[in-house]
Structure formats: C-alpha cells, structure tokens
Design a protein around this motif. Structure first.
Motif, PDB file in Angstrom:
ATOM      1  N   MET A  37       0.945  -1.136   0.078  1.00 45.88           N
ATOM      2  CA  MET A  37      -0.128  -0.056  -0.093  1.00 45.88           C
ATOM      3  C   MET A  37       1.013   1.301  -0.047  1.00 45.88           C
ATOM      4  O   MET A  37       0.655   2.334  -0.847  1.00 45.88           O
ATOM      5  CB  MET A  37      -0.933  -0.176   1.080  1.00 45.88           C
ATOM      6  N   TYR A  38       1.903   1.068   0.811  1.00 45.70           N
ATOM      7  CA  TYR A  38       2.656   2.352   0.836  1.00 45.70           C
ATOM      8  C   TYR A  38       3.360   2.497  -0.596  1.00 45.70           C
ATOM      9  O   TYR A  38       3.654   3.902  -1.005  1.00 45.70           O
ATOM     10  CB  TYR A  38       4.036   2.243   1.866  1.00 45.70           C
ATOM     11  N   THR A  39       3.763   1.649  -1.077  1.00 47.96           N
ATOM     12  CA  THR A  39       4.419   1.557  -2.568  1.00 47.96           C
ATOM     13  C   THR A  39       3.620   2.077  -3.594  1.00 47.96           C
ATOM     14  O   THR A  39       4.095   3.163  -4.324  1.00 47.96           O
ATOM     15  CB  THR A  39       5.222   0.340  -2.958  1.00 47.96           C
ATOM     16  N   ILE A  40       2.306   1.685  -3.498  1.00 46.61           N
ATOM     17  CA  ILE A  40       1.156   2.301  -4.544  1.00 46.61           C
ATOM     18  C   ILE A  40       0.897   3.523  -4.140  1.00 46.61           C
ATOM     19  O   ILE A  40       0.910   4.354  -5.244  1.00 46.61           O
ATOM     20  CB  ILE A  40      -0.010   1.388  -4.482  1.00 46.61           C
ATOM     21  N   CYS A  41       0.791   4.173  -2.997  1.00 44.37           N
ATOM     22  CA  CYS A  41       0.377   5.481  -2.770  1.00 44.37           C
ATOM     23  C   CYS A  41       1.775   6.328  -3.177  1.00 44.37           C
ATOM     24  O   CYS A  41       1.288   7.478  -3.714  1.00 44.37           O
ATOM     25  CB  CYS A  41      -0.116   5.538  -1.287  1.00 44.37           C
ATOM     26  N   PHE A  42       2.641   5.929  -2.746  1.00 43.42           N
ATOM     27  CA  PHE A  42       4.093   6.622  -3.108  1.00 43.42           C
ATOM     28  C   PHE A  42       4.341   6.998  -4.575  1.00 43.42           C
ATOM     29  O   PHE A  42       4.514   7.922  -5.272  1.00 43.42           O
ATOM     30  CB  PHE A  42       5.387   6.031  -2.521  1.00 43.42           C
ATOM     31  N   LYS A  43       3.805   5.929  -5.531  1.00 42.53           N
ATOM     32  CA  LYS A  43       4.019   5.796  -6.965  1.00 42.53           C
ATOM     33  C   LYS A  43       3.028   6.632  -7.603  1.00 42.53           C
ATOM     34  O   LYS A  43       3.198   7.403  -8.469  1.00 42.53           O
ATOM     35  CB  LYS A  43       4.253   4.424  -7.508  1.00 42.53           C
ATOM     36  N   GLU A  44       1.947   6.548  -7.131  1.00 41.78           N
ATOM     37  CA  GLU A  44       0.732   7.231  -7.554  1.00 41.78           C
ATOM     38  C   GLU A  44       0.534   8.743  -7.253  1.00 41.78           C
ATOM     39  O   GLU A  44       0.099   9.697  -7.919  1.00 41.78           O
ATOM     40  CB  GLU A  44      -0.428   6.610  -7.409  1.00 41.78           C
ATOM     41  N   PHE A  45       0.951   8.937  -5.691  1.00 41.44           N
ATOM     42  CA  PHE A  45       0.730  10.411  -5.183  1.00 41.44           C
ATOM     43  C   PHE A  45       1.865  10.495  -4.352  1.00 41.44           C
ATOM     44  O   PHE A  45       1.936  10.676  -2.875  1.00 41.44           O
ATOM     45  CB  PHE A  45      -0.722  10.316  -4.247  1.00 41.44           C
ATOM     46  N   PRO A  46       3.114  10.747  -5.049  1.00 44.79           N
ATOM     47  CA  PRO A  46       4.195  10.982  -4.047  1.00 44.79           C
ATOM     48  C   PRO A  46       4.213  12.401  -3.307  1.00 44.79           C
ATOM     49  O   PRO A  46       3.432  13.509  -3.765  1.00 44.79           O
ATOM     50  CB  PRO A  46       5.395  11.123  -5.076  1.00 44.79           C
ATOM     51  N   ASN A  47       4.572  12.375  -2.175  1.00 46.22           N
ATOM     52  CA  ASN A  47       4.315  13.622  -1.283  1.00 46.22           C
ATOM     53  C   ASN A  47       2.835  14.280  -0.972  1.00 46.22           C
ATOM     54  O   ASN A  47       2.790  15.430  -0.698  1.00 46.22           O
ATOM     55  CB  ASN A  47       5.547  14.933  -1.771  1.00 46.22           C
ATOM     56  N   LYS A  48       1.921  13.339  -1.013  1.00 49.25           N
ATOM     57  CA  LYS A  48       0.646  13.460  -0.762  1.00 49.25           C
ATOM     58  C   LYS A  48      -0.152  12.672  -0.081  1.00 49.25           C
ATOM     59  O   LYS A  48       0.345  11.636   0.121  1.00 49.25           O
ATOM     60  CB  LYS A  48      -0.003  13.895  -2.190  1.00 49.25           C
ATOM     61  N   ALA A  49      -1.306  12.839   0.172  1.00 52.35           N
ATOM     62  CA  ALA A  49      -2.068  11.859   1.042  1.00 52.35           C
ATOM     63  C   ALA A  49      -2.982  11.065  -0.069  1.00 52.35           C
ATOM     64  O   ALA A  49      -3.374  11.719  -0.996  1.00 52.35           O
ATOM     65  CB  ALA A  49      -3.342  12.387   1.809  1.00 52.35           C
ATOM     66  N   CYS A  50      -2.789   9.729  -0.076  1.00 59.06           N
ATOM     67  CA  CYS A  50      -3.541   8.745  -0.897  1.00 59.06           C
ATOM     68  C   CYS A  50      -4.890   8.174  -0.179  1.00 59.06           C
ATOM     69  O   CYS A  50      -4.574   7.880   1.033  1.00 59.06           O
ATOM     70  CB  CYS A  50      -2.510   7.848  -1.231  1.00 59.06           C
ATOM     71  N   SER A  51      -5.890   8.649  -0.830  1.00 61.13           N
ATOM     72  CA  SER A  51      -7.326   8.249  -0.144  1.00 61.13           C
ATOM     73  C   SER A  51      -7.811   6.854  -0.841  1.00 61.13           C
ATOM     74  O   SER A  51      -7.730   6.871  -1.953  1.00 61.13           O
ATOM     75  CB  SER A  51      -8.200   9.335  -0.363  1.00 61.13           C
ATOM     76  N   PHE A  52      -8.464   6.128   0.050  1.00 63.46           N
ATOM     77  CA  PHE A  52      -9.038   5.021  -0.521  1.00 63.46           C
ATOM     78  C   PHE A  52     -10.005   4.288   0.432  1.00 63.46           C
ATOM     79  O   PHE A  52      -9.740   4.622   1.824  1.00 63.46           O
ATOM     80  CB  PHE A  52      -8.182   3.771  -0.929  1.00 63.46           C
ATOM     81  N   ASP A  53     -10.834   3.268   0.219  1.00 65.48           N
ATOM     82  CA  ASP A  53     -11.392   2.903   1.371  1.00 65.48           C
ATOM     83  C   ASP A  53     -11.320   1.283   1.608  1.00 65.48           C
ATOM     84  O   ASP A  53     -10.495   0.684   0.477  1.00 65.48           O
ATOM     85  CB  ASP A  53     -12.818   2.250   0.512  1.00 65.48           C
ATOM     86  N   MET A  54     -10.822   0.939   2.823  1.00 66.81           N
ATOM     87  CA  MET A  54     -10.477  -0.223   3.263  1.00 66.81           C
ATOM     88  C   MET A  54     -11.652  -0.867   4.112  1.00 66.81           C
ATOM     89  O   MET A  54     -11.776  -0.103   5.128  1.00 66.81           O
ATOM     90  CB  MET A  54      -9.243  -0.235   4.126  1.00 66.81           C
ATOM     91  N   ALA A  55     -12.235  -2.077   3.899  1.00 66.77           N
ATOM     92  CA  ALA A  55     -13.231  -2.518   4.730  1.00 66.77           C
ATOM     93  C   ALA A  55     -14.266  -1.524   4.897  1.00 66.77           C
ATOM     94  O   ALA A  55     -14.901  -1.415   6.055  1.00 66.77           O
ATOM     95  CB  ALA A  55     -12.602  -2.947   6.200  1.00 66.77           C
ATOM     96  N   GLY A  56     -14.580  -0.651   3.838  1.00 69.20           N
ATOM     97  CA  GLY A  56     -15.764   0.323   4.021  1.00 69.20           C
ATOM     98  C   GLY A  56     -15.365   1.388   4.819  1.00 69.20           C
ATOM     99  O   GLY A  56     -16.305   2.423   5.112  1.00 69.20           O
ATOM    100  N   VAL A  57     -14.170   1.714   5.204  1.00 70.58           N
ATOM    101  CA  VAL A  57     -13.656   2.895   6.084  1.00 70.58           C
ATOM    102  C   VAL A  57     -12.906   3.795   5.114  1.00 70.58           C
ATOM    103  O   VAL A  57     -11.873   3.303   4.315  1.00 70.58           O
ATOM    104  CB  VAL A  57     -13.261   2.369   7.125  1.00 70.58           C
ATOM    105  N   LYS A  58     -13.000   4.900   5.089  1.00 71.40           N
ATOM    106  CA  LYS A  58     -12.157   6.063   4.016  1.00 71.40           C
ATOM    107  C   LYS A  58     -10.879   5.839   4.948  1.00 71.40           C
ATOM    108  O   LYS A  58     -10.629   6.066   6.190  1.00 71.40           O
ATOM    109  CB  LYS A  58     -12.762   7.216   4.091  1.00 71.40           C
ATOM    110  N   THR A  59      -9.858   5.755   4.310  1.00 76.09           N
ATOM    111  CA  THR A  59      -8.466   5.528   4.837  1.00 76.09           C
ATOM    112  C   THR A  59      -7.533   6.350   4.021  1.00 76.09           C
ATOM    113  O   THR A  59      -7.635   6.644   2.855  1.00 76.09           O
ATOM    114  CB  THR A  59      -8.047   3.979   4.870  1.00 76.09           C
ATOM    115  N   LYS A  60      -6.397   6.988   4.697  1.00 76.71           N
ATOM    116  CA  LYS A  60      -5.316   7.929   3.913  1.00 76.71           C
ATOM    117  C   LYS A  60      -4.023   7.186   4.427  1.00 76.71           C
ATOM    118  O   LYS A  60      -3.840   7.037   5.408  1.00 76.71           O
ATOM    119  CB  LYS A  60      -5.711   9.301   4.156  1.00 76.71           C
ATOM    120  N   ILE A  61      -3.292   7.394   3.339  1.00 79.15           N
ATOM    121  CA  ILE A  61      -1.803   7.138   3.459  1.00 79.15           C
ATOM    122  C   ILE A  61      -1.126   8.371   3.275  1.00 79.15           C
ATOM    123  O   ILE A  61      -1.008   8.700   2.165  1.00 79.15           O
ATOM    124  CB  ILE A  61      -1.198   5.897   2.794  1.00 79.15           C
ATOM    125  N   GLN A  62      -0.203   9.073   3.967  1.00 83.07           N
ATOM    126  CA  GLN A  62       0.737  10.013   3.621  1.00 83.07           C
ATOM    127  C   GLN A  62       2.080   9.448   3.271  1.00 83.07           C
ATOM    128  O   GLN A  62       2.634   8.752   3.874  1.00 83.07           O
ATOM    129  CB  GLN A  62       0.666  11.258   4.974  1.00 83.07           C
TER     130      GLN A  62
END
Length: 78
Positions: A37-62
């Motif tokens: 998840m960290y790698t995908i978010c870094f590749k798609e949104f470097p230096n930003k928050a990456c938002s997605f749903d996990m088990a129906g809950v909104k989640t973000k990775i910075q």
C-alpha cells in the motif's frame, strides 16, 4: 496512544535521541500488505495523501520522498 478504525494506532517514540512526535501503524495487517500500500500510494501520489476505502472505511496514507526517487516516510493517517 490513540486507537481508531480501521485498527490504526498512533503513538510517539524516541529513536537515537530524536523524538518522533507522531507515528502510526495498522494493527492486524501483514507487513507485506503495508509495504504494498505504501509503495502504490508513493508511486501514484508522491508527497501527498492517498485516499481509499478499506473494509468500508475511508483511509489515507501520507507519503514523503527522499532524494526524489525513494520513499522517505509513509504512514496511515488517523
């Protein structure tokens, strides 16, 4: 420490006499899942928050880069 859904724990710690004021990690997820998840978010949104749903809950990775091409830091946001 703070415990929020989906099973994220926030905490402080000292590392080599440096206080990391806030950090967080998932509880009950595999290290492989977190790294993916960290790698995908870094590749798609470097230096930003990456938002997605996990088990129906909104989640973000910075993510933050180091020297432009490397993950310097990545963590789930509460």
């Amino acid at each position: 420490m703070e415990d929020v859904k989906p099973d994220i724990m926030s905490f402080q710690f000292n590392w080599n006499n440096y206080l990391k004021e806030i950090s967080s990690m998932w509880i009950g997820r595999s290290p492989e899942f977190e790294m993916a998840m960290y790698t995908i978010c870094f590749k798609e949104f470097p230096n930003k928050a990456c938002s997605f749903d996990m088990a129906g809950v909104k989640t973000k990775i910075q993510t933050y880069d180091q020297d432009g091409d490397y993950i310097g830091s990545a963590y789930p946001m509460t």
